[in-house]
Design a protein around this motif. Sequence first.
Motif, PDB file in Angstrom:
ATOM      1  N   MET A  27       0.096  13.435  16.799  1.00  0.00           N
ATOM      2  CA  MET A  27       0.169  12.547  15.728  1.00  0.00           C
ATOM      3  C   MET A  27       1.091  11.226  16.264  1.00  0.00           C
ATOM      4  N   GLN A  28       2.029  11.502  17.208  1.00  0.00           N
ATOM      5  CA  GLN A  28       2.519  10.307  17.628  1.00  0.00           C
ATOM      6  C   GLN A  28       1.597   9.520  18.456  1.00  0.00           C
ATOM      7  N   GLY A  29       0.792  10.168  19.371  1.00  0.00           N
ATOM      8  CA  GLY A  29      -0.141   9.300  19.981  1.00  0.00           C
ATOM      9  C   GLY A  29      -1.129   8.610  18.979  1.00  0.00           C
ATOM     10  N   TRP A  30      -1.683   9.189  17.955  1.00  0.00           N
ATOM     11  CA  TRP A  30      -2.678   8.598  16.969  1.00  0.00           C
ATOM     12  C   TRP A  30      -1.827   7.250  16.515  1.00  0.00           C
ATOM     13  N   THR A  31      -0.503   7.539  16.045  1.00  0.00           N
ATOM     14  CA  THR A  31       0.269   6.259  15.338  1.00  0.00           C
ATOM     15  C   THR A  31       0.357   5.173  16.357  1.00  0.00           C
ATOM     16  N   TRP A  32       0.710   5.603  17.517  1.00  0.00           N
ATOM     17  CA  TRP A  32       0.818   4.484  18.818  1.00  0.00           C
ATOM     18  C   TRP A  32      -0.396   3.732  19.032  1.00  0.00           C
ATOM     19  N   TRP A  33      -1.473   4.422  18.741  1.00  0.00           N
ATOM     20  CA  TRP A  33      -2.760   4.027  19.318  1.00  0.00           C
ATOM     21  C   TRP A  33      -3.360   2.917  18.010  1.00  0.00           C
ATOM     22  N   ARG A  34      -2.971   3.375  16.593  1.00  0.00           N
ATOM     23  CA  ARG A  34      -3.350   2.681  15.684  1.00  0.00           C
ATOM     24  C   ARG A  34      -2.568   1.320  15.492  1.00  0.00           C
ATOM     25  N   GLN A  35      -1.198   1.427  15.794  1.00  0.00           N
ATOM     26  CA  GLN A  35      -0.381   0.277  15.721  1.00  0.00           C
ATOM     27  C   GLN A  35      -0.679  -0.722  16.799  1.00  0.00           C
ATOM     28  N   GLU A  36      -1.349  -0.173  18.014  1.00  0.00           N
ATOM     29  CA  GLU A  36      -1.585  -1.158  19.102  1.00  0.00           C
ATOM     30  C   GLU A  36      -3.013  -1.785  18.677  1.00  0.00           C
ATOM     31  N   ARG A  37      -3.778  -1.085  18.076  1.00  0.00           N
ATOM     32  CA  ARG A  37      -5.041  -1.759  17.558  1.00  0.00           C
ATOM     33  C   ARG A  37      -4.739  -2.634  16.422  1.00  0.00           C
ATOM     34  N   GLN A  38      -3.702  -2.432  15.381  1.00  0.00           N
ATOM     35  CA  GLN A  38      -3.532  -3.428  14.704  1.00  0.00           C
ATOM     36  C   GLN A  38      -2.930  -4.646  15.211  1.00  0.00           C
ATOM     37  N   ALA A  39      -2.051  -4.493  16.253  1.00  0.00           N
ATOM     38  CA  ALA A  39      -1.538  -5.759  16.795  1.00  0.00           C
ATOM     39  C   ALA A  39      -2.389  -6.657  17.418  1.00  0.00           C
ATOM     40  N   GLU A  40      -3.442  -5.939  18.266  1.00  0.00           N
ATOM     41  CA  GLU A  40      -4.416  -6.426  18.731  1.00  0.00           C
ATOM     42  C   GLU A  40      -5.142  -7.289  17.911  1.00  0.00           C
ATOM     43  N   ALA A  41      -5.460  -6.785  16.686  1.00  0.00           N
ATOM     44  CA  ALA A  41      -6.367  -7.656  15.618  1.00  0.00           C
ATOM     45  C   ALA A  41      -5.448  -8.645  15.167  1.00  0.00           C
ATOM     46  N   VAL A  42      -4.312  -8.568  15.273  1.00  0.00           N
ATOM     47  CA  VAL A  42      -3.396  -9.749  14.712  1.00  0.00           C
ATOM     48  C   VAL A  42      -3.442 -10.782  15.963  1.00  0.00           C
ATOM     49  N   ARG A  43      -2.890 -10.288  17.005  1.00  0.00           N
ATOM     50  CA  ARG A  43      -2.864 -11.288  18.107  1.00  0.00           C
ATOM     51  C   ARG A  43      -3.914 -12.193  18.437  1.00  0.00           C
ATOM     52  N   VAL A  44      -5.069 -11.473  18.056  1.00  0.00           N
ATOM     53  CA  VAL A  44      -6.511 -12.460  18.396  1.00  0.00           C
ATOM     54  C   VAL A  44      -6.582 -13.574  17.554  1.00  0.00           C
TER      55      VAL A  44
END
Length: 138
Positions: A27-44
């Motif tokens: 669950m911790q890994g999934w949360t981290w991965w999801r936040q990184e994907r959201q951050a990349e979508a915003v950063r782009v």
Amino acid sequence: MTSTPGAGNRPSWMGLAALLVLVAGGMQGWTWWRQERQAEAVRVVAQPGQITMYTTNTCPYCAQARVWLNGHDIPWRECNIDQDAACRANFEAQGAPGVPLLHVNGHWQLGFDAQWLAIALQTEPRQLRPSNAGSPRP
């Protein structure tokens, strides 16, 4: 031959504990991965000046949002309503009941939500000034 009561259950408990550790880690890994994907979508798509966050000096949710935005190198502007009269006036004109209040391309959001931020950055800009139209205040 005598046996200790509950001794036969020990491997079951160990297996259950191992399973719980694996699930929690997953669950911790999934949360981290999801936040990184959201951050990349915003950063782009985020450009300087598109994101303004209205904050106060004592808001813990504002502090969490600051950490997220800065930690992911997202360009944004802080408008502290405790320190800036113009920020306070814009905030009050919007009629929001609290902070953090985000203004992105004319879209308003109470509370920080990275998924909403990514969507708002990709939508067409709305009005340039805040209004009371969607406010819960009369």
